[in-house]
Design a protein around this motif. Structure first.
Motif, mmCIF file in Angstrom:
data_model
loop_
_atom_site.group_PDB
_atom_site.id
_atom_site.type_symbol
_atom_site.label_atom_id
_atom_site.label_comp_id
_atom_site.label_asym_id
_atom_site.label_seq_id
_atom_site.Cartn_x
_atom_site.Cartn_y
_atom_site.Cartn_z
ATOM 1 N N GLU A 79 0.856 -1.196 0.000
ATOM 2 C CA GLU A 79 0.000 0.000 0.000
ATOM 3 C C GLU A 79 0.887 1.239 0.000
ATOM 4 O O GLU A 79 2.104 1.168 0.160
ATOM 5 C CB GLU A 79 -0.905 -0.001 1.240
ATOM 6 C CG GLU A 79 -1.625 -1.315 1.500
ATOM 7 C CD GLU A 79 -2.652 -1.657 0.441
ATOM 8 O OE1 GLU A 79 -3.110 -0.735 -0.264
ATOM 9 O OE2 GLU A 79 -3.019 -2.849 0.320
ATOM 10 N N TRP A 80 0.230 2.398 -0.177
ATOM 11 C CA TRP A 80 0.982 3.656 -0.155
ATOM 12 C C TRP A 80 1.741 3.805 1.167
ATOM 13 O O TRP A 80 2.847 4.356 1.206
ATOM 14 C CB TRP A 80 0.047 4.850 -0.326
ATOM 15 C CG TRP A 80 -0.370 5.138 -1.745
ATOM 16 C CD1 TRP A 80 -1.640 5.192 -2.217
ATOM 17 C CD2 TRP A 80 0.480 5.441 -2.858
ATOM 18 N NE1 TRP A 80 -1.636 5.497 -3.568
ATOM 19 C CE2 TRP A 80 -0.350 5.656 -3.976
ATOM 20 C CE3 TRP A 80 1.864 5.535 -3.015
ATOM 21 C CZ2 TRP A 80 0.155 5.967 -5.231
ATOM 22 C CZ3 TRP A 80 2.381 5.850 -4.274
ATOM 23 C CH2 TRP A 80 1.523 6.062 -5.359
ATOM 24 N N GLU A 81 1.147 3.310 2.267
ATOM 25 C CA GLU A 81 1.776 3.447 3.576
ATOM 26 C C GLU A 81 3.100 2.676 3.671
ATOM 27 O O GLU A 81 3.942 2.968 4.520
ATOM 28 C CB GLU A 81 0.827 2.949 4.675
ATOM 29 C CG GLU A 81 -0.438 3.781 4.844
ATOM 30 C CD GLU A 81 -1.465 3.531 3.755
ATOM 31 O OE1 GLU A 81 -1.351 2.491 3.068
ATOM 32 O OE2 GLU A 81 -2.362 4.377 3.559
ATOM 33 N N ASP A 82 3.259 1.678 2.788
ATOM 34 C CA ASP A 82 4.491 0.885 2.801
ATOM 35 C C ASP A 82 5.634 1.570 2.049
ATOM 36 O O ASP A 82 6.775 1.099 2.105
ATOM 37 C CB ASP A 82 4.235 -0.481 2.160
ATOM 38 C CG ASP A 82 3.198 -1.286 2.924
ATOM 39 O OD1 ASP A 82 3.309 -1.340 4.161
ATOM 40 O OD2 ASP A 82 2.276 -1.835 2.292
ATOM 41 N N LEU A 83 5.307 2.655 1.342
ATOM 42 C CA LEU A 83 6.323 3.373 0.566
ATOM 43 C C LEU A 83 6.935 4.466 1.440
ATOM 44 O O LEU A 83 6.264 5.444 1.792
ATOM 45 C CB LEU A 83 5.677 3.980 -0.690
ATOM 46 C CG LEU A 83 6.604 4.634 -1.712
ATOM 47 C CD1 LEU A 83 7.541 3.592 -2.327
ATOM 48 C CD2 LEU A 83 5.790 5.317 -2.803
ATOM 49 N N VAL A 84 8.190 4.297 1.798
ATOM 50 C CA VAL A 84 8.868 5.254 2.684
ATOM 51 C C VAL A 84 9.789 6.120 1.842
ATOM 52 O O VAL A 84 10.822 5.664 1.338
ATOM 53 C CB VAL A 84 9.664 4.521 3.783
ATOM 54 C CG1 VAL A 84 10.402 5.531 4.663
ATOM 55 C CG2 VAL A 84 8.728 3.662 4.617
ATOM 56 N N LEU A 85 9.418 7.393 1.689
ATOM 57 C CA LEU A 85 10.191 8.346 0.897
ATOM 58 C C LEU A 85 10.145 9.705 1.576
ATOM 59 O O LEU A 85 9.301 9.955 2.449
ATOM 60 C CB LEU A 85 9.620 8.467 -0.529
ATOM 61 C CG LEU A 85 9.706 7.213 -1.417
ATOM 62 C CD1 LEU A 85 8.831 7.388 -2.654
ATOM 63 C CD2 LEU A 85 11.138 6.939 -1.825
#
Length: 446
Positions: free
Chosen positions: A198-204
């Motif tokens: 999910e978007w929450e898993d993308l750490v940027l």
């Protein structure tokens, strides 16, 4: 937004086409000279939101274009459609070359040709028949978007005797409600990629995330700007983005998430199958790829794009000349593609400046900082494992510069070691050994 096929709309379309064919047969062959105007489009058949009506409205198809589309589609909906209408309205048995048509090997029913279209819509009116031939020109929407075409007839035969063929993708769209997904092959060297993340898993970092959300906004609202707000004349179709940064920083995951959350299929191009040492083959492979993807609303993702979109060189020999021609062809082709093209590279400087100038979005994916690495560590462990008291994630985050992909590799290795021991505990020593192992893969010393 997806539009489901509607049986009633398809039936209304076939009934309308049947009225026109009956009218033309009666008009042409009736002995009493019965002359009445061509039947008009029935009320209500274009009011529903179905793939067929949406296509007609989007491209503002006129009556002749609508009827041509229906003639190409009709045999796929009702195999004996033309036989019932034409045979029943002929004055007597015999050949009628003005009607055109052909019969296949497996399918024994009447199938339309270009001559069938000209006869049904233009009759014997010479000027009208010439005008209708424009329906099959290379500049027309039907050919440009690979919707339907006339198959090339045998040498020496009239061009309009070619078979009227609807491309299978559009048969699926109008009858099943979606484009068929292509199989990975030399003609389409790309594989569909998906993700369960999910978007929450993308750490940027915040700036990169904002640029990605801006890109997502174009995917969502681009058609509104182009078609509903009538900006198609002023803006180029499609969108071009460059993702650059070290391996494992989230470029492929981001492309997959963009597709997941906007309902678009994402295809990752196998560049090794596209690039060829033979002159002209690379362009041919790319032409097949883009032609299949045209007007499908797919996202094309070129990973490690340097091999295709790299800087042009000074011309020293014939090889350099043709390599530069490939880049020029690519430049033209991605600019004309009506969907989203994402190029991925480790370094922005590796991409030819001519492409850089044409990107609407250039997004850097840097290595995560210590705070972001800590977040990645905390999110990555499965809930089934237990971290030993000696595990110090903040220390690991601060001490080792790893990408998100590196961290996942470390945790995978540690989980396997724990399972081999017969427990579900991760120890600091496990993590340090796995980190050393991961760094050595990249030629780094811990």
């Amino acid at each position: 937004m997806k539009y489901l096929p509607d049986v009633q709309t398809l039936e209304q379309g076939l009934n309308y086409l049947a009225q026109v064919i009956k009218w033309r047969m009666d008009y042409h062959f009736s002995s009493n000279g019965h002359k009445v105007p061509m039947p008009s489009s029935p009320d209500g058949w274009l009011t529903g939101e179905t793939p067929l009506t949406r296509f007609i409205h989007k491209h503002q198809l006129n009556t002749a274009e609508q009827l041509t589309l229906l003639m190409a589609l009709a045999p796929h909906l009702q195999p004996d459609f033309f036989d019932c209408l034409i045979t029943a309205n002929l004055p007597q048995a015999g050949d009628y070359p003005q009607i055109g048509g052909w019969r296949g090997k497996a399918h024994r029913g009447f199938l339309p040709t270009g001559e069938t279209v000209l006869f049904m819509l233009g009759g014997n009116q010479f000027a009208e028949r010439l005008r209708l031939q424009q329906l099959f020109s290379e500049e027309h929407l039907f050919a440009r978007d690979r919707v339907l075409y006339l198959d090339s007839p045998t040498d020496g035969e009239p061009l309009m005797s070619g078979k009227l063929v609807m491309v299978p993708d559009y048969i699926d769209l109008f009858t099943q409600g979606h484009f068929s997904r292509p199989h990975f092959s030399i003609n389409f060297p790309a594989q569909r990629i998906t993700t369960e993340m999910e978007w929450e898993d993308l750490v940027l970092n915040a700036q990169t995330l904002q640029q990605i959300h801006d890109l997502k906004a174009w995917i969502t609202y681009g058609p509104t700007i182009l078609y509903d707000w009538n900006m198609k004349k002023k803006l180029k179709l499609g969108y071009r983005a460059l993702f650059y940064g070290p391996p494992g920083t989230g470029k492929t995951l981001t492309a997959s998430l963009l597709g997941k959350y906007t309902g678009k299929d994402v295809y990752k191009i196998d560049i090794s199958m596209v690039v060829s040492k033979f002159i002209g083959e690379t362009e041919k492979n790319l032409a097949n790829l883009f032609a299949r993807a045209e007007s499908k609303d797919w996202i094309l993702f070129f990973d490690e794009a340097d091999a295709l979109f790299g800087k042009r060189t000074n011309v020293r020999d014939a090889h350099d000349k043709y390599a530069n021609q490939e880049v020029s062809y690519l430049l033209q082709r991605i600019e004309n593609y009506d969907g989203l093209v994402i190029l991925s590279s480790n370094f922005k400087s590796n991409i030819d400046e001519a492409f850089i100038r044409r990107f609407q979005s250039i997004i850097q994916f840097p290595m995560p900082n210590s705070k972001e690495r800590l977040q990645l560590w905390q999110m990555a462990f499965p809930f089934q494992v237990k971290l030993a008291e000696t595990v110090d994630l903040p220390k690991l985050s601060a001490g080792y510069e790893l990408s998100g992909s590196d961290i996942l590799n470390v945790i995978q290795y540690c989980c396997l070691q724990a399972l081999q021991r017969g427990d579900a505990t991760i120890y600091q020593e496990d993590l340090l050994h796995a980190i050393k192992r991961e760094l050595s893969k990249a030629g780094k010393i811990m």
